[in-house]
Structures are given as C-alpha cells and as structure tokens.
Design a protein around this motif. Structure first.
Motif, PDB file in Angstrom:
ATOM      1  N   ALA A  68      -0.791  16.485  -1.697  1.00 15.27           N
ATOM      2  CA  ALA A  68      -1.407  15.430  -2.509  1.00 15.27           C
ATOM      3  C   ALA A  68      -2.165  16.102  -3.635  1.00 15.27           C
ATOM      4  N   SER A 121      -4.293   1.254  -5.186  1.00 16.14           N
ATOM      5  CA  SER A 121      -5.587   1.224  -4.498  1.00 16.14           C
ATOM      6  C   SER A 121      -6.709   1.926  -5.248  1.00 16.14           C
ATOM      7  N   TYR A 171      -4.973  14.343   4.242  1.00 16.26           N
ATOM      8  CA  TYR A 171      -5.155  12.920   4.534  1.00 16.26           C
ATOM      9  C   TYR A 171      -4.694  12.666   5.979  1.00 16.26           C
ATOM     10  N   ILE A 192      -1.584   9.485  -5.404  1.00 21.30           N
ATOM     11  CA  ILE A 192      -2.326   8.220  -5.397  1.00 21.30           C
ATOM     12  C   ILE A 192      -3.687   8.292  -6.106  1.00 21.30           C
ATOM     13  N   TYR A 193      -4.197   9.525  -6.318  1.00 18.90           N
ATOM     14  CA  TYR A 193      -5.449   9.632  -7.105  1.00 18.90           C
ATOM     15  C   TYR A 193      -5.145  10.033  -8.549  1.00 18.90           C
ATOM     16  N   SER A 215       0.427   3.453   2.028  1.00 19.27           N
ATOM     17  CA  SER A 215       0.585   3.733   3.465  1.00 19.27           C
ATOM     18  C   SER A 215       2.002   3.376   3.904  1.00 19.27           C
ATOM     19  N   ARG A 271      -3.332  -4.383  -1.077  1.00 22.06           N
ATOM     20  CA  ARG A 271      -2.274  -3.675  -0.352  1.00 22.06           C
ATOM     21  C   ARG A 271      -0.985  -3.546  -1.164  1.00 22.06           C
ATOM     22  N   ASP A 320       2.067  13.248  -3.160  1.00 22.19           N
ATOM     23  CA  ASP A 320       1.230  12.052  -3.155  1.00 22.19           C
ATOM     24  C   ASP A 320       0.347  12.087  -4.398  1.00 22.19           C
ATOM     25  N   GLY A 339       0.849  -1.200   0.000  1.00 21.33           N
ATOM     26  CA  GLY A 339       0.000   0.000   0.000  1.00 21.33           C
ATOM     27  C   GLY A 339       0.877   1.239   0.000  1.00 21.33           C
ATOM     28  N   LEU A 341       4.520   5.835   2.444  1.00 17.70           N
ATOM     29  CA  LEU A 341       4.579   7.077   3.235  1.00 17.70           C
ATOM     30  C   LEU A 341       5.398   6.868   4.501  1.00 17.70           C
TER      31      LEU A 341
HETATM   32  C1  LIG Z   1      -4.083  10.835  -0.056  1.00 20.41           C
HETATM   33  C2  LIG Z   1      -3.936   9.395   0.357  1.00 20.41           C
HETATM   34  N1  LIG Z   1      -2.685   8.874   0.471  1.00 20.41           N
HETATM   35  C3  LIG Z   1      -2.493   7.594   0.848  1.00 20.41           C
HETATM   36  C4  LIG Z   1      -3.569   6.753   1.141  1.00 20.41           C
HETATM   37  C5  LIG Z   1      -3.286   5.318   1.544  1.00 20.41           C
HETATM   38  O1  LIG Z   1      -3.804   4.396   0.620  1.00 20.41           O
HETATM   39  P1  LIG Z   1      -3.216   2.932   0.374  1.00 20.41           P
HETATM   40  O2  LIG Z   1      -2.407   2.550   1.543  1.00 20.41           O
HETATM   41  O3  LIG Z   1      -4.429   2.068   0.188  1.00 20.41           O
HETATM   42  O4  LIG Z   1      -2.392   2.998  -0.885  1.00 20.41           O
HETATM   43  C6  LIG Z   1      -4.882   7.247   1.046  1.00 20.41           C
HETATM   44  C7  LIG Z   1      -6.039   6.400   1.370  1.00 20.41           C
HETATM   45  O5  LIG Z   1      -7.189   6.787   1.361  1.00 20.41           O
HETATM   46  C8  LIG Z   1      -5.068   8.601   0.642  1.00 20.41           C
HETATM   47  O6  LIG Z   1      -6.289   9.144   0.520  1.00 20.41           O
END
Ligand SMILES: Cc1ncc(COP(=O)(O)O)c(C=O)c1O
Length: 400
Positions: free
Chosen positions: A178, A242, A132, A212-213, A108, A251, A210, A106, A111
């Motif tokens: 992000a 994700s 976040y 991730i989106y 997570s 994950r 970040d 993940g 980070l």
């Molecule tokens: C901005 C952001 N970063 C990181 C994550 C962590 O996501 P994941 O561990 O599923 O990749 C999230 C989850 O909602 C998020 O919104």
C-alpha cells in the motif's frame, strides 16, 4: 418444558481463526470513558473526521427520489466507471480504460474479490509486517499462506525490490503493498514500484497496489502506478472513495484490473455482493466534479498542516521520530524507549489522560509491542494537547 431442539454450535475453523481488530477494543474503551464524562481525544480511528461533502448528499438523495434505488450492473454504473477513467487521465496522466474498472462496496470488497480471483489454497501471499490488518484475514479465509516480511524505518516501513529478491521463494503468487500505507503513512517511489512490478511479472506473480490513500500526500504530487508506461498485466490497483473523498460510510471503492481478470471479477462480484450501493455511486459521480475536488484539496491541506503540527509538537517534546510520514493520516511511532508493551501503554494512556491511540499489535507482529499508531484525524489544538498529555504520562511513569 421447552421443546426447543438442542443445537451444538459448530462454526467454521476459518471464521474462528479471524483475529479481532484491536482498534475497536480501544474505541470501545474510549467511548466507555466518554460516557463517564471524561473528555477523550480520538486519535485511534482511521477515517477522516470531516463529514462527506454536501454535493454527495444532494446527488445521492436526488438519485433515490428519482427511483435509482435498484441494483446497478455488478461492475458499477457505466457513467461512474467512465468518470473514474477521466479522473485518472486528468489528474494522473494515466490511460485507464473504463472496462478495466470495477466499482465495489468499499475497497474492502475490492480486496476480497481480487484475492478470491487469485489465491488457491496454499498459495503464498507476501505482505509487509506491519500492514493493514484485514488483508491477513482475507488471505486466511482463502487458505492462502501468509509470508509477512518485517519492515522497519530503515526502508520507510515499505517493501522494496531488494527485499523481494532476498525473500523470494517458490509458491509466491501475490505480493501486496500500500502506498501511502496504513499504519505508517509512508510511500514507495514510482521507479521502485515499477521495478517490483516487472520483477513479479517475470516470476509470474501478481502485484496488488493499494492506492486508497492516494490523494492524501504531502510535499509532493499524488501519483498512481497506472501512469507508468508498459505496465505489466500482473498489476492490480485498489482504491476507494473512503479516505481522500471522505465517504467511509457510503461504502464505495474500486479496482483497476488487467483485462484477463475482468470477466472473473464480474462473476465473483455477481455472487459476492451483486453491486455497490446505488445512491452512493450517484454521490460519487458528484465528488469527482471540479468544485468538489477543490474542496477536497482544502481538506488535504488541512491534513498536511496537522501532520506538520503533530510531528513538530512530538519533536519539541523530545520524542524520537524515525520517519516523517508522506501521506495518509497516520504516524507510526516507536515507543521502545518508554514501553515494551504497546497494548498496555495505549490502555493506560487512555485511562490516565483520555488520549486514544492504537497499539502496533493490530498491524502485525514485528516490533508490534514497541510501536503505536497516531491518527491525526482531529484538529490541531487537540493534537497539541494530546502530545502534551502523552509527555506528562511518560514523565510520570519515569518518575515512579
Ligand atoms: C490500506 C487500506 N486498505 C483498505 C482499507 C479499506 O477501506 P474501505 O473499505 O473503507 O475502502 C483501509 C481502511 O482503513 C486501509 O487502511
């Protein structure tokens, strides 16, 4: 008589300081309500409602059947790192070396491993308020000092160069943003991101972006800071399978880091998690194939339609909306006209109408009592129904 020796619980202060994720409380309440037979519209959870793609399931189970169930190298399956490098090249025209990519359980973990590599006790870490939530907790665990900069609709709920300059102070080691962001769905334009990266490089501070989106943007092409030429060596990108790739439960995430950090991240990863889940990595190899990406594009279009439907329905209901989110699957809504207590607003809304949304409190302190997050991770009919119910709820409160 028991001869069990008396033990006095004494967990760490750092652990005791970790804040709960309030959305889990709303989710618990929503599930309890559902258990009583009441229908609930789930707009609280930050994950796609779609299942992961069948090609992922097939590839992962094939890998497991073939015995690929052991650890991979800590940095990840070499084939997946190569494939991600190609993905950056093909879709973002970004030159990324596979050696600079680390696969993690993940984003997570990405980070966590990155922040562990950077933060000494007392180092200042800048992030936005709202942001976040888990990032604040990661910094607390490392005894970093949080500098949360309040952001409003006036800057699209994002940080910019001007704000960084205004808030600059000695001891700032890391800045985190992000784009698109959670909880606001807003983005930072590339020239602004690069200007921030360069300013921070001059100040000798790291910049965590970040993404991730990343694939989930609307009315515009998806972008990456990595596509910029002359990217300074302070930029670290976080990403994940994700959200756009719809693989929350697998994950799997990754980071793209400058070469000087790679041996450090490798050593930390060897100790913190050893490796990301192996079958998930084989699944991810398939999700980066052309056919899978075409299916994911259809899903992206579905999210775009939902965003428009939700936004238009809220406008039609005469709700004031201060920003049109450009990405992710969230709408951050200022409810100050109706309530000064977003937590109570969300709880009452859930109990009276069955609509589950998240109070701003999860994402920080700044105007948190007057903001809520709506996730459009449910279909358009449900979204229209939810807005109708919210309108009824607000009207009934006004008439009391
Ligand atoms: C901005 C952001 N970063 C990181 C994550 C962590 O996501 P994941 O561990 O599923 O990749 C999230 C989850 O909602 C998020 O919104």
């Amino acid at each position: 008589m028991s001869n069990k020796i008396q033990f006095t619980p004494n967990p760490s202060i750092a652990a005791a300081c970790i804040q709960p994720f309030h959305v889990m409380k709303i989710l618990g309440e929503a599930k309890a309500l559902e258990a009583t037979g009441k229908p609930v519209i789930h707009m609280e959870i930050g994950e796609p409602d779609f299942a992961s793609l069948p090609c992922v399931h097939q590839a992962a189970s094939k890998a497991a059947e073939q015995g690929f169930t052991h650890y991979t190298p800590t940095m990840g399956l070499p084939a997946l790192r190569e494939k991600l490098a190609d993905f950056y090249h093909n879709f973002y025209h970004a030159k990324v070396d596979a050696c600079n990519i680390m696969i993690t359980p993940g984003s997570s973990s990405a980070l966590q491993v990155v922040l562990t590599a950077l933060i000494n006790p007392g180092d200042k870490v800048v992030l936005t308020d709202p942001a976040y939530p888990c990032n604040r907790q990661f910094v607390n665990l490392l005894h970093g000092e949080l500098l949360a900069i309040p952001v409003s609709h006036e800057t699209q709920y994002q940080l910019n160069l001007e704000q960084l300059k205004t808030h600059w102070q000695k001891g700032i080691k890391v800045v985190m943003v992000a784009s698109p962001a959670n909880p606001t769905g807003t983005i930072i334009e590339q020239p602004e991101l690069m200007a921030m990266a360069n300013f921070l490089a001059e100040k000798n501070a790291y910049f965590i972006v970040d993404e991730i989106y990343q694939g989930l943007v609307y009315d515009r092409p998806a972008e990456s800071i990595l596509a910029n030429n002359a990217l300074p060596d302070n930029v670290i990108v976080i990403n994940s399978f994700s959200k756009f790739f719809g693989m929350t439960g697998w994950r799997l995430g990754w980071t793209v880091a400058p070469s000087h950090l790679i041996p450090i991240l490798d050593r930390l990863g060897q100790n913190l998690f050893l490796a990301a889940p192996t079958p998930s990595q084989y699944g991810a190899l398939q999700v980066l194939e052309k056919d899978a990406l075409a299916e994911l594009e259809v899903r992206r279009q579905t999210f775009e339609k939902r965003r428009n439907t939700l936004y238009n329905a809220m406008q039609k209901a005469s709700f004031t909306l201060k920003t049109l989110p450009q990405g992710a699957f969230y709408l951050y809504w200022d409810i100050s006209e109706y309530s000064q207590d977003s937590q109570a607003f969300c709880s009452e809304l859930l109990n009276e109408t069955g609509v589950a949304i998240t109070p701003g409190k999860d994402f920080g302190d700044f105007n948190a009592n007057t903001h809520v997050r709506l996730a459009y991770t449910t279909d358009e009919t449900q979204l229209i129904k939810a807005v109708h119910l919210i309108k009824q709820f607000i009207d009934s409160k006004r008439n009391k």
